[in-house]
Design a protein around this motif. Sequence first.
Motif, PDB file in Angstrom:
ATOM      1  N   PRO A 104       0.842  -1.119   0.132  1.00  0.00           N
ATOM      2  CA  PRO A 104      -0.007  -0.019  -0.115  1.00  0.00           C
ATOM      3  C   PRO A 104       0.761   1.421   0.055  1.00  0.00           C
ATOM      4  N   LEU A 105       1.868   1.437   0.927  1.00  0.00           N
ATOM      5  CA  LEU A 105       2.781   2.600   0.876  1.00  0.00           C
ATOM      6  C   LEU A 105       3.409   2.906  -0.464  1.00  0.00           C
ATOM      7  N   ASN A 106       3.525   1.896  -1.482  1.00  0.00           N
ATOM      8  CA  ASN A 106       3.872   2.029  -2.900  1.00  0.00           C
ATOM      9  C   ASN A 106       2.760   2.661  -3.755  1.00  0.00           C
ATOM     10  N   GLN A 107       1.516   2.868  -3.498  1.00  0.00           N
ATOM     11  CA  GLN A 107       0.648   3.067  -4.285  1.00  0.00           C
ATOM     12  C   GLN A 107       0.072   4.481  -4.141  1.00  0.00           C
ATOM     13  N   ALA A 108      -0.095   5.349  -5.266  1.00  0.00           N
ATOM     14  CA  ALA A 108      -0.254   6.533  -5.231  1.00  0.00           C
ATOM     15  C   ALA A 108      -1.382   7.117  -4.628  1.00  0.00           C
ATOM     16  N   GLY A 109      -2.475   6.307  -4.397  1.00  0.00           N
ATOM     17  CA  GLY A 109      -3.771   6.598  -3.331  1.00  0.00           C
ATOM     18  C   GLY A 109      -3.247   6.787  -1.978  1.00  0.00           C
TER      19      GLY A 109
END
Length: 200
Positions: free
Chosen positions: A58-63
């Motif tokens: 998740p921490l790599n996802q733009a959102g």
Amino acid sequence: MEAFTSLTAIAVPVDLPNVDTDQIIPARFLGRAREEQAPAMFHDMRRAPDGNLRPDFPLNQAGFAGAGIIVAGRNFACGSSRENAVTVMVDNGFRAFIAPSFGDIFFNNCFQNGALPIMLPEARVAELRSELHARPGARITVDLAAQTVTGPDGKIDRFEIDSFRKDCLLRGVDSVTLTLSHEGEIAAFEARQKEEVSWL
């Protein structure tokens, strides 16, 4: 230490239970200066062995860019006593952590670094993480004075916190600052002790 009063921020879900402090900041990065440790947060969870970012983390996802709250699985930040596990996340903009339970030492270290660990029932934490996965970029509000967490669904949960720790966070006071605030009294005690028990 920066005071903590309330926080409204994007929240990021970290689903795995028992995420330990070595996963938060691997030991091989601890010899670096604090500002140089920041990019190593969750290094081995965020990156594949070839160094590329894992798109499913998740921490790599733009959102979830700019998140300030982590909603984690049970026993978050267990393991070794490294204070760097708190500071590396604070240095990356995280001020609050929500989980069913925490590693004891990490939990205590949070309060010395202006961060707030919040324990909520496991079912509710799982529900929050599910909402965050479904709505990347959703925000959570933490109100320390009221001791409440308002989820993306508008539901309000109350959390418990030791009153002394709550007061220190609200005032931005760690144990060193608190001790120094009594410097005059300490000096007076030491002067009196020197007279009364000079043989010490």
